[in-house]
Design a protein around this motif. Structure first.
Motif, mmCIF file in Angstrom:
data_model
loop_
_atom_site.group_PDB
_atom_site.id
_atom_site.type_symbol
_atom_site.label_atom_id
_atom_site.label_comp_id
_atom_site.label_asym_id
_atom_site.label_seq_id
_atom_site.Cartn_x
_atom_site.Cartn_y
_atom_site.Cartn_z
ATOM 1 N N TRP A 62 16.730 16.233 -25.120
ATOM 2 C CA TRP A 62 16.144 17.767 -24.725
ATOM 3 C C TRP A 62 14.704 17.788 -24.051
ATOM 4 C CZ3 TRP A 62 17.904 20.995 -29.701
ATOM 5 C CH2 TRP A 62 19.193 21.109 -29.550
ATOM 6 N N CYS A 63 13.946 16.924 -24.516
ATOM 7 C CA CYS A 63 12.724 17.031 -24.056
ATOM 8 C C CYS A 63 12.629 16.523 -22.533
ATOM 9 C CB CYS A 63 11.611 15.848 -24.539
ATOM 10 S SG CYS A 63 10.000 15.775 -23.961
ATOM 11 N N VAL A 64 13.558 15.437 -22.249
ATOM 12 C CA VAL A 64 13.800 15.083 -20.747
ATOM 13 C C VAL A 64 14.488 16.190 -19.945
ATOM 14 C CG1 VAL A 64 15.185 13.499 -19.294
ATOM 15 C CG2 VAL A 64 14.026 12.670 -21.311
ATOM 16 N N MET A 65 15.462 17.028 -20.501
ATOM 17 C CA MET A 65 15.937 18.305 -19.964
ATOM 18 C C MET A 65 15.110 19.403 -19.602
ATOM 19 S SD MET A 65 19.766 18.258 -22.091
ATOM 20 C CE MET A 65 19.919 19.951 -21.769
ATOM 21 N N LEU A 66 14.119 19.508 -20.506
ATOM 22 C CA LEU A 66 13.042 20.614 -20.237
ATOM 23 C C LEU A 66 12.414 20.020 -19.012
ATOM 24 C CD1 LEU A 66 11.711 23.015 -20.738
ATOM 25 C CD2 LEU A 66 10.302 21.885 -22.399
ATOM 26 N N GLY A 67 11.848 18.686 -19.059
ATOM 27 C CA GLY A 67 11.235 18.105 -17.917
ATOM 28 C C GLY A 67 12.122 18.366 -16.573
ATOM 29 N N LEU A 68 13.302 18.069 -16.628
ATOM 30 C CA LEU A 68 14.204 18.268 -15.400
ATOM 31 C C LEU A 68 14.134 19.797 -15.002
ATOM 32 C CD1 LEU A 68 17.076 15.757 -16.473
ATOM 33 C CD2 LEU A 68 15.437 15.623 -14.269
ATOM 34 N N ALA A 69 14.327 20.613 -15.772
ATOM 35 C CA ALA A 69 14.325 21.997 -15.592
ATOM 36 C C ALA A 69 12.900 22.494 -14.944
ATOM 37 C CB ALA A 69 14.749 22.841 -16.998
ATOM 38 N N LEU A 70 11.825 21.812 -15.328
ATOM 39 C CA LEU A 70 10.627 22.066 -14.768
ATOM 40 C C LEU A 70 10.267 21.448 -13.594
ATOM 41 C CD1 LEU A 70 8.597 22.635 -18.117
ATOM 42 C CD2 LEU A 70 9.801 24.552 -16.725
ATOM 43 N N GLY A 107 5.820 18.141 -12.365
ATOM 44 C CA GLY A 107 6.752 19.157 -12.200
ATOM 45 C C GLY A 107 5.949 20.342 -11.543
ATOM 46 N N SER A 108 6.681 21.460 -11.548
ATOM 47 C CA SER A 108 6.201 22.698 -11.130
ATOM 48 C C SER A 108 7.302 23.912 -11.578
ATOM 49 C CB SER A 108 5.980 22.730 -9.462
ATOM 50 O OG SER A 108 7.464 22.743 -8.993
ATOM 51 N N LEU A 109 6.618 25.038 -11.587
ATOM 52 C CA LEU A 109 7.369 26.151 -11.989
ATOM 53 C C LEU A 109 7.024 27.287 -11.181
ATOM 54 C CD1 LEU A 109 9.435 27.506 -13.773
ATOM 55 C CD2 LEU A 109 7.888 27.916 -15.444
ATOM 56 N N GLU A 110 8.013 27.861 -10.244
ATOM 57 C CA GLU A 110 7.796 28.953 -9.337
ATOM 58 C C GLU A 110 7.634 30.240 -10.071
ATOM 59 O OE1 GLU A 110 8.383 28.421 -4.921
ATOM 60 O OE2 GLU A 110 9.677 30.182 -5.615
ATOM 61 N N LYS A 128 3.384 28.792 -7.232
ATOM 62 C CA LYS A 128 3.905 27.459 -7.784
ATOM 63 C C LYS A 128 2.632 27.260 -8.996
ATOM 64 C CE LYS A 128 7.063 24.620 -5.731
ATOM 65 N NZ LYS A 128 7.040 23.605 -4.574
ATOM 66 N N ILE A 129 3.218 27.013 -9.943
ATOM 67 C CA ILE A 129 2.127 26.526 -11.108
ATOM 68 C C ILE A 129 2.478 25.079 -11.203
ATOM 69 C CG2 ILE A 129 1.272 26.627 -13.514
ATOM 70 C CD1 ILE A 129 0.668 29.179 -11.596
ATOM 71 N N ARG A 130 1.674 23.995 -11.197
ATOM 72 C CA ARG A 130 2.065 22.542 -11.223
ATOM 73 C C ARG A 130 1.977 22.382 -12.795
ATOM 74 N NH1 ARG A 130 -2.323 19.722 -8.313
ATOM 75 N NH2 ARG A 130 -3.503 21.384 -9.084
ATOM 76 N N ILE A 131 3.119 21.459 -13.319
ATOM 77 C CA ILE A 131 3.469 20.957 -14.537
ATOM 78 C C ILE A 131 2.717 19.636 -14.689
ATOM 79 C CG2 ILE A 131 5.104 20.603 -16.597
ATOM 80 C CD1 ILE A 131 4.982 23.370 -15.705
ATOM 81 N N ARG A 132 1.757 19.174 -15.487
ATOM 82 C CA ARG A 132 1.250 17.925 -15.464
ATOM 83 C C ARG A 132 2.014 17.203 -15.985
ATOM 84 N NH1 ARG A 132 -4.517 17.538 -18.006
ATOM 85 N NH2 ARG A 132 -4.914 18.643 -15.831
ATOM 86 N N ARG A 133 2.522 17.571 -17.555
ATOM 87 C CA ARG A 133 3.397 16.632 -18.287
ATOM 88 C C ARG A 133 4.179 17.141 -19.170
ATOM 89 N NH1 ARG A 133 -0.082 12.519 -20.862
ATOM 90 N NH2 ARG A 133 1.359 12.484 -22.682
ATOM 91 N N VAL A 134 5.207 16.752 -19.619
ATOM 92 C CA VAL A 134 6.188 17.264 -20.919
ATOM 93 C C VAL A 134 6.245 16.020 -21.657
ATOM 94 C CG1 VAL A 134 8.311 18.392 -21.491
ATOM 95 C CG2 VAL A 134 7.301 18.972 -19.156
ATOM 96 N N HIS A 135 5.688 16.265 -22.885
ATOM 97 C CA HIS A 135 5.834 14.941 -23.544
ATOM 98 C C HIS A 135 6.520 15.340 -25.062
ATOM 99 C CE1 HIS A 135 1.727 15.505 -24.890
ATOM 100 N NE2 HIS A 135 2.311 15.343 -26.397
ATOM 101 N N MET A 136 6.764 14.445 -25.867
ATOM 102 C CA MET A 136 7.437 14.555 -27.107
ATOM 103 C C MET A 136 6.640 14.244 -28.206
ATOM 104 S SD MET A 136 10.909 14.900 -28.009
ATOM 105 C CE MET A 136 10.387 16.035 -29.520
ATOM 106 N N GLU A 137 6.521 14.889 -29.514
ATOM 107 C CA GLU A 137 5.600 14.570 -30.316
ATOM 108 C C GLU A 137 6.274 15.032 -31.790
ATOM 109 O OE1 GLU A 137 1.851 15.934 -29.075
ATOM 110 O OE2 GLU A 137 2.107 17.626 -30.175
ATOM 111 N N GLU A 138 5.813 15.062 -32.802
ATOM 112 C CA GLU A 138 6.076 15.471 -34.238
ATOM 113 C C GLU A 138 5.161 16.424 -34.715
ATOM 114 O OE1 GLU A 138 6.068 12.590 -37.408
ATOM 115 O OE2 GLU A 138 4.188 11.579 -36.462
#
Lengths: 466, 469, 98
Positions: A62-70, A107-110, A128-138
């Motif tokens: 899911w974390c990867v999917m969110l990254g792809l969506a962004l 990534g980026s989100l328009e 367009k807002i650039r996304i630096r990173r999407v990462h997984m944690e607890e």
């Protein structure tokens, strides 16, 4: 209002708790909200000696999917790291997170902006807002501050400990509180579309942390705004649980920074909390803390390496996202951008709308009902989509339409009646006042008790008045 | 017959043939503990009542011929860093002095499922930090061959208990040398499996990328039997290997004729003269058995000391962070000197400005060492060499240097850094103290190193020597 | 070889590591750390250019568990390790906030 020579520099960090069935590294039930304290814990999420983390496949995917969506790149190689710090809500004394090899980067989100529609292109100005990173944690446990037997103490509930958490970090591309609000709403919408989190702000399953600073504005148009030097300080605001509060907190901070900067001083780099009752931010931890997270690769979890087919498979699992859906609705159903935007606000509504259309097409009984009419019913008549099935809705529209089919004579009779009763409006119209026509349309429709259709009435009225 | 003297193989046979019951066997071992543990001090906790209860249970199974494995009714001692729900688990530290786990570590669970008789938990250097057992927060275990000497460590209690016949089987854990070195010093057989072959779940973590639990026994065959019981993938340990578990007793007794055995001069020269002598004698034994002995070149083990120290201290600093006294145990003020030293160095090595020069560099050299072994194992089947640089040292020796353990474990560090399996077996005596020979093989070559060690053991019979207590 | 261990540094590291260190201990520790560092600093002499770091020797990758719920401990079990709890919560001294 931001003074002309100052420019807000805003970045966002957003934490999203995933709605997996089990926690991130153990099998404890992830449905922790509102449960009796310390009843959804096991040796792993309590960090008992000798316990080890075992990562949840769905959470990672899911974390990867969110990254792809962004629109992020998914690096082939990724790993978990330990982030070391001490706090009573962090049972291991380190948080399993990701440091230099996050699951998604660049990534980026328009988003739409709040600026007026461009008159030349007749389109909303996008940003367009650039996304630096999407990462997984607890996630950590929850602290409760209490006074027991006269002594101040802190109580800990570890039910939330070890919940899968995704952190999204933007570049500091946001230039106003309203832009931040729009971005957050859009992100929220996407997260709910992919179905990886409820992103419920009140339950804390989406948490916002704006990073705010202000720089002297440069009017050099040749320079890309993102290449300008960033201010040498940054203030992070925590404990925000609504988009509107995020906007207010940002505005509060911007004003505060500008007044400090105007005095020739620099605001202190710090973490502040948001007090929603007073509508102000406040310095959160004055106690000077040593911050050095000493990240190192988590030896308990083997690294992750993706193949192209694995990534394509995850990409294929992402549903059609709002921007694409809006365009398709406008094109396929001939509805306005405004209507398409409302219908796609939530995936449930969009699906409901399309299911209604599908039913209408397949049943062949309802030829007169267009997608536009269905849209109108869902938007303007505020159909409760949780109670009325798409089939029922189409039936309902059809019934109403049959009543609406009053014949021309009936309508003419009503119009005659209205014209007689409103001689002043008729005179006004004849003297050129266009508003009078709309007034008369309204009167006719009222008289017809909802059986008349506005366009039709207007056409008849104009004919009869002339 | 003194039942406590039996090996697992012998005891298992006797139980099956109804020559004695598990209760009789257990009572014999418990009596032995009662009479000599005040001298050796191998146990942190002995649970007589529980042991007899388990022995009764095992006897019922044996009676009904339901004993489906060779460990039913066999008395065992576990190192005190392996979580057990019936006996407190202290890691020989004051922080966990009164800690009773609510779950069994996978190794303990597997052995309990095999219906062993758990006698108690053995002493160790606190948190497994050390190679002497002198760093136990409680007391120092003595070497059964000479009570004025150290048993080695960190699994010193396990090695001392097995060699003084205070248990039939035992489990130790190794990060670098902690199974092999005390086995060498006490004259026991110590098998450190491939990293990931035996689950780490429920073992108080020391160096997470290195820790490997394994058997410490009286014979090579016993070690193979125990490994059969504890090896395998664990759904609670993501680093445990999904590779199929082999039957480790299968090649026992097979001739090693033609096998290619490597020796590295640098390793032999890193040990003292009296040890070197034993190793050269051992080489002749292997030649006699028909093995082809070849010289190989390996990276100087000196570098492994540094690499190991950095990686292990860094992991320790994080692994001991959970001990804050909130959920279990006592607070961080209860850490002993050695634990503090390690936490401090690890914290330093990971902190801003030092990570690249220390931690990252150590990881790069780790790659170099891994590749080095890979190259050598293309030429030879196994490598042999001394387990430790010297025989057991006098009490107090560990207090002389903050690097005592690392230096003692120099010959175990390169292979542990690479995750390789190794087995230590006695290869003679010097001044009445046993010397250890180790056999190292490629990852997952346990069957082969057991075969080689067994051939040597049966040819030399050093294992038949017992300390006089 | 030299290193930069000072008493101040030892105290700073102790703070990071959440350890209380007395002045006396700081002195001993600074010597021990310094000795150890002098020893391990030898690796700086080795050329490791182009070598990839190894943090895991198993060669394993992509090890996941399926998203299935298993049972948790009871509250009583969860709190069994400590005496300091209150109404089902773990209890600690007040942490500094606000």
């Amino acid at each position: 209002m931001i003074k002309e020579n100052f420019e807000p520099i805003i970045g966002l960090e957003i934490h999203v708790e995933l709605k997996t069935k089990s926690k991130m590294f153990c099998g404890c039930n992830a449905d922790w909200f509102g449960k009796v304290p310390n009843t959804l814990c096991c040796p792993v999420c309590l960090a008992l000696p000798g316990t080890l983390p075992f990562p949840n496949r769905i959470a990672v995917e899911w974390c990867v999917m969110l990254g792809l969506a962004l629109n992020c790149d998914i690096p082939v190689f990724s790993k978990f790291d330990r982030k070391n710090y001490f706090y009573p809500d962090l049972p291991k004394g380190y948080q399993i997170s990701q440091y230099d090899k996050p699951f998604a980067i660049n990534g980026s989100l328009e988003t739409n902006t709040n600026q007026p529609i461009n008159k030349l292109t007749n389109q909303q100005i996008r940003k367009k807002i650039r996304i630096r990173r999407v990462h997984m944690e607890e996630d950590t446990g929850k602290l409760l501050h209490a006074t027991i037997d006269g002594a101040k103490c802190t109580l800990i509930d570890f039910n939330r400990s070890g919940m899968p958490l995704v952190e999204i970090v933007t570049e500091p591309d946001i230039r106003s509180s309203e832009e931040a609000r729009i971005f957050l709403k859009k992100l929220h919408q996407i997260i709910r579309y992919i179905g990886i989190s409820d992103a419920d702000m009140e339950k804390g399953s989406m948490r916002l942390e704006p990073n705010i600073s202000v720089r002297k504005f440069s009017r050099n148009k040749n320079q890309s705004p993102n290449k300008l030097k960033l201010p040498n300080y940054k203030v992070e605001v925590k404990n925000i649980n609504s988009f509107n509060f995020a906007k207010k907190a940002i505005d509060f901070e911007l004003d505060r920074h500008i007044s400090i900067l105007e005095k020739g001083e620099v605001p202190a780099q710090e973490t502040r909390g948001w007090d929603e009752k007073k509508g102000i931010t406040y310095t959160q931890r004055t106690k000077e803390e040593a911050h050095d997270y000493r990240y190192f690769p988590e030896p308990d979890i083997p690294p992750i390496r993706w193949t192209k087919p694995q990534i394509s498979k995850l990409k294929a699992q992402i549903c059609e996202l709002p921007d694409k859906k809006i365009k398709r609705f406008i094109k396929d159903y001939k509805i306005s951008e405004y209507d398409a935007t409302i219908l796609t606000d939530e995936l449930e509504t969009a699906d409901y709308y399309e299911n209604s259309i599908k039913y209408q097409v397949s049943s062949k009984k309802y030829k007169g009902i267009t997608p536009k009419i269905i849209a109108n019913w869902i938007i303007n008549k505020k159909t409760d989509i949780t109670k009325v099935t798409p089939e029922k809705l189409v039936n309902l529209i059809s019934q109403k339409q049959q009543i609406v089919q009053m014949d021309d004579k009936e309508l003419e009779a009503i119009i005659q009646k209205v014209l007689k009763a409103n001689p002043k409006a008729v005179a006004d119209f004849k003297s050129g006042k266009q508003q009078a026509l709309m007034f008369l349309v309204g009167q006719v429709m009222r008289e017809a008790k909802g059986k008349a259709e506005a366009e039709e009435t207007k056409r008849f009225l104009s004919k009869m008045l002339n | 017959m003194d039942l406590y003297k039996l090996t697992i193989t012998q005891a298992s046979k006797g139980l099956k043939e109804k020559k004695f019951s598990s209760k009789e066997l257990t009572k014999s071992v418990l009596a032995r503990i009662k009479s000599i543990d005040k001298l050796v001090k191998a146990y942190v906790t002995v649970d007589e009542e529980n042991a007899l209860h388990k022995a009764n249970k095992a006897d019922k199974l044996l009676m009904k011929k339901r004993a489906d494995n060779p460990l039913v009714g066999i008395p065992f001692a576990l190192k005190d860093n392996i979580c057990t729900t019936d006996i407190r688990t202290t890691a020989s530290s004051n922080v966990l002095k009164d800690y009773l786990p609510i779950f069994n570590g996978t190794v303990a669970k597997k052995l309990k499922e095999k219906n062993i008789v758990l006698l108690g938990k053995t002493n160790m250097d606190a948190w497994a930090h050390g190679s002497s057992t002198e760093a136990s927060d409680f007391f120092t275990t003595r070497n059964p061959w000479n009570l004025g000497r150290l048993p080695g460590g960190s699994s010193g209690g396990s090695a001392a208990s097995i060699m003084s016949d205070m248990t039939i089987g035992s489990i130790g854990t190794e990060t670098a040398g902690s199974i092999r070195q005390p086995s060498a010093w006490c004259g026991a057989v110590g098998l450190k499996p491939t990293y990931g072959r035996v689950s780490r779940y429920g073992i108080v973590a020391m160096g997470s990328s290195l820790d490997s639990p394994g058997p410490i026994t009286k014979t090579v065959e016993d070690a193979a039997i125990v490994l059969n019981a504890i090896a395998g993938f664990d759904p609670y340990d993501a680093t445990s290997s999904p590779k199929k578990v082999e039957n480790y007793t299968k090649d026992i007794g097979k001739k090693i004729k033609g096998m290619k055995i490597g020796i590295a001069d640098m390793y032999i020269e890193s040990s003292q003269k009296n040890i070197q002598e034993k190793i050269y004698q051992a080489i002749e034994v292997f030649k006699k058995l028909g093995a082809k002995v070849k010289n190989v070149n390996l990276v100087d083990p000196q570098y492994a000391i540094s690499v190991y120290t950095i990686l292990q201290r860094a992991e320790v600093s994080a692994n001991l962070a959970r001990f804050d006294g909130i959920r279990y145990g006592y607070g961080r003020d209860k850490f002993g000197e050695e634990a503090k030293r390690r936490i401090m160095l690890g914290t330093y090595a990971l902190s801003t400005g030092y990570y690249d020069a220390l931690y990252l560099k150590a990881q790069q050299i780790r790659t170099m060492i891994v590749e080095d072994f890979e190259k050598v194992f293309k030429k030879v089947d196994v490598i042999i060499g001394p387990t430790a640089p010297c025989t057991a040292l006098p009490l107090g020796s560990s207090k002389t240097s903050p690097m005592f353990g690392e230096v003692q474990d120099i010959l175990a560090e390169p292979s542990t850094i690479s995750g390789l399996p190794g087995i230590s077996i006695p290869c003679g005596f010097s001044d009445g103290l046993p010397a250890g020979l180790q056999v190292i093989g490629p990852q997952f070559s346990e069957k082969k190193i057991i075969q080689v060690a067994h051939a040597f053991e049966q040819e030399t019979n050093y294992f038949k020597e017992k300390p006089k207590l | 070889m030299t290193n930069d261990i000072t008493i101040e540094k030892v105290k700073y590291i102790a703070k990071l590591a959440n350890l209380y260190i007395s002045d006396e201990e700081a002195k001993t520790l600074s010597k021990d750390l310094s000795d150890t560092l002098d020893f391990i600093n030898k690796i700086k002499l080795l050329n490791t250019k182009g070598l990839k770091p190894t943090s895991n020797v198993t060669g394993l990758e992509n090890v996941f568990r399926e998203d299935k719920v298993s049972s948790s401990l009871t509250q009583e079990q969860a709190l069994s390790g400590v005496s300091n709890h209150y109404k089902g919560y773990f209890k600690v001294k007040a942490v500094l906030e606000e």
